[in-house]
Design a protein around this motif. Structure first.
Motif, PDB file in Angstrom:
ATOM      1  N   ALA A  31      16.664  30.132  -0.411  1.00  0.00           N
ATOM      2  CA  ALA A  31      16.716  28.673  -0.297  1.00  0.00           C
ATOM      3  C   ALA A  31      15.847  28.016  -1.359  1.00  0.00           C
ATOM      4  N   GLN A  32      16.345  26.914  -1.896  1.00  0.00           N
ATOM      5  CA  GLN A  32      15.547  26.108  -2.816  1.00  0.00           C
ATOM      6  C   GLN A  32      14.830  24.993  -2.067  1.00  0.00           C
ATOM      7  N   LEU A  33      15.390  24.616  -0.934  1.00  0.00           N
ATOM      8  CA  LEU A  33      14.863  23.509  -0.141  1.00  0.00           C
ATOM      9  C   LEU A  33      14.928  23.897   1.332  1.00  0.00           C
ATOM     10  N   ILE A  34      13.802  23.754   2.035  1.00  0.00           N
ATOM     11  CA  ILE A  34      13.753  24.015   3.472  1.00  0.00           C
ATOM     12  C   ILE A  34      13.159  22.780   4.129  1.00  0.00           C
TER      13      ILE A  34
ATOM     14  N   PHE B 168      18.101  25.466   5.688  1.00  0.00           N
ATOM     15  CA  PHE B 168      17.875  26.228   4.470  1.00  0.00           C
ATOM     16  C   PHE B 168      18.974  25.837   3.491  1.00  0.00           C
ATOM     17  N   LEU B 169      18.575  25.230   2.376  1.00  0.00           N
ATOM     18  CA  LEU B 169      19.534  24.629   1.452  1.00  0.00           C
ATOM     19  C   LEU B 169      19.344  25.146   0.037  1.00  0.00           C
ATOM     20  N   ALA B 170      20.436  25.141  -0.715  1.00  0.00           N
ATOM     21  CA  ALA B 170      20.384  25.462  -2.146  1.00  0.00           C
ATOM     22  C   ALA B 170      21.359  24.538  -2.854  1.00  0.00           C
ATOM     23  N   LYS B 171      21.082  24.284  -4.117  1.00  0.00           N
ATOM     24  CA  LYS B 171      21.948  23.422  -4.919  1.00  0.00           C
ATOM     25  C   LYS B 171      23.254  24.142  -5.223  1.00  0.00           C
TER      26      LYS B 171
ATOM     27  N   PHE C 224      27.740  21.467  -8.090  1.00  0.00           N
ATOM     28  CA  PHE C 224      27.867  20.028  -8.332  1.00  0.00           C
ATOM     29  C   PHE C 224      26.533  19.300  -8.193  1.00  0.00           C
ATOM     30  N   GLY C 225      25.442  20.057  -7.995  1.00  0.00           N
ATOM     31  CA  GLY C 225      24.120  19.455  -7.899  1.00  0.00           C
ATOM     32  C   GLY C 225      23.776  18.929  -6.516  1.00  0.00           C
ATOM     33  N   GLN C 226      24.590  19.246  -5.515  1.00  0.00           N
ATOM     34  CA  GLN C 226      24.335  18.807  -4.144  1.00  0.00           C
ATOM     35  C   GLN C 226      23.658  19.942  -3.376  1.00  0.00           C
ATOM     36  N   TYR C 227      22.814  19.574  -2.416  1.00  0.00           N
ATOM     37  CA  TYR C 227      22.183  20.595  -1.586  1.00  0.00           C
ATOM     38  C   TYR C 227      23.107  20.943  -0.425  1.00  0.00           C
ATOM     39  N   SER C 228      23.350  22.234  -0.280  1.00  0.00           N
ATOM     40  CA  SER C 228      24.289  22.755   0.702  1.00  0.00           C
ATOM     41  C   SER C 228      23.590  23.769   1.598  1.00  0.00           C
ATOM     42  N   ILE C 229      24.008  23.824   2.851  1.00  0.00           N
ATOM     43  CA  ILE C 229      23.459  24.815   3.790  1.00  0.00           C
ATOM     44  C   ILE C 229      23.879  26.196   3.317  1.00  0.00           C
ATOM     45  N   ILE C 230      22.921  27.115   3.209  1.00  0.00           N
ATOM     46  CA  ILE C 230      23.229  28.485   2.809  1.00  0.00           C
ATOM     47  C   ILE C 230      23.313  29.371   4.056  1.00  0.00           C
TER      48      ILE C 230
ATOM     49  N   ASN D 109      26.174  29.684   9.462  1.00  0.00           N
ATOM     50  CA  ASN D 109      25.461  29.243  10.664  1.00  0.00           C
ATOM     51  C   ASN D 109      24.022  29.744  10.716  1.00  0.00           C
ATOM     52  N   GLU D 110      23.732  30.804   9.969  1.00  0.00           N
ATOM     53  CA  GLU D 110      22.376  31.347   9.953  1.00  0.00           C
ATOM     54  C   GLU D 110      21.483  30.627   8.946  1.00  0.00           C
ATOM     55  N   GLY D 111      21.946  29.491   8.419  1.00  0.00           N
ATOM     56  CA  GLY D 111      21.143  28.671   7.522  1.00  0.00           C
ATOM     57  C   GLY D 111      20.698  27.372   8.170  1.00  0.00           C
ATOM     58  N   LYS D 112      20.950  27.264   9.479  1.00  0.00           N
ATOM     59  CA  LYS D 112      20.549  26.075  10.244  1.00  0.00           C
ATOM     60  C   LYS D 112      20.076  26.524  11.614  1.00  0.00           C
TER      61      LYS D 112
END
Length: 193
Positions: A53-56, A143-146, A149-155, A158-161
């Motif tokens: 993840a780049q963003l949590i 748990f998100l990653a770009k 398209f530069g948008q943050y997406s759940i990685i 279901n195990e990313g939320k």
């Protein structure tokens, strides 16, 4: 004469109630669910998930699922090319973020791997790997990653939320044992409100 007015008033009230109920039922969107399998990197430990993840963040969706922006794109022959939902979330806490990301507004639009397709045969909710959308008013560690398209997406599907307030009964997902182990570890590590 008074009885006729009374009957007219009762009939008018009943008609108004029928119109209101009909409008409410028309506004309620029912979907047939279709799950499409896709490839994604499967993280099986909290450490691996954190590294991917780049963003949590600890966040909650601001709108109900029906009121979010749903995107479905098609090829020229009508086949589905892509689908997703843009979900605006209120950020309660940031656990990890890239230095260049400015989150002063405490709001972010994220990508969920679920979309809506409207056809003559009905409305369909398209799910990537049985993904269950975030519920308005519930708090999640995300748990998100770009994406490309530069948008943050759940990685990690279901195990990313992880619902941390216990309100989302569908949060366990398809691989409950993996998810529950990671959830136990993250609740022990992260401070939640």
């Amino acid at each position: 004469m008074a009885i006729e007015r009374k009957n007219l008033l009762i009939i008018s009230i009943i008609l108004v109630a029928i119109v209101i109920i009909s409008l409410m039922l028309m506004n309620k969107k029912e979907y047939k669910e279709v799950s499409l399998d896709g490839n994604y990197i499967k993280y099986q430990t909290l450490n691996d998930l954190e590294n991917g993840a780049q963003l949590i963040i600890l966040a909650e969706p601001l709108k109900s699922f029906n009121d979010r922006t749903h995107k479905t794109t098609y090829y020229a022959d009508g086949a589905i090319q892509d689908f997703y939902t843009l979900t605006d979330v209120k950020i309660h806490k940031i656990y990890k973020k890239p230095n260049e990301l400015n989150l002063d507004s405490k709001q972010l639009s994220i990508v969920e791997p679920v979309g809506i397709m409207k056809r003559n045969s009905g409305n369909f909710k398209l799910l990537s790997n049985h993904f269950v959308e975030l519920n308005q008013g519930n708090k999640y560690i995300l748990f998100l990653a770009k994406n490309s398209f530069g948008q943050y997406s759940i990685i990690n599907s279901n195990e990313g939320k992880y619902n941390i307030d216990g309100k989302d009964q569908k949060d366990d997902g398809e691989h409950a044992s993996d998810k529950l182990k990671i959830k136990k570890d993250l609740l022990a590590k992260y401070e939640v409100e």
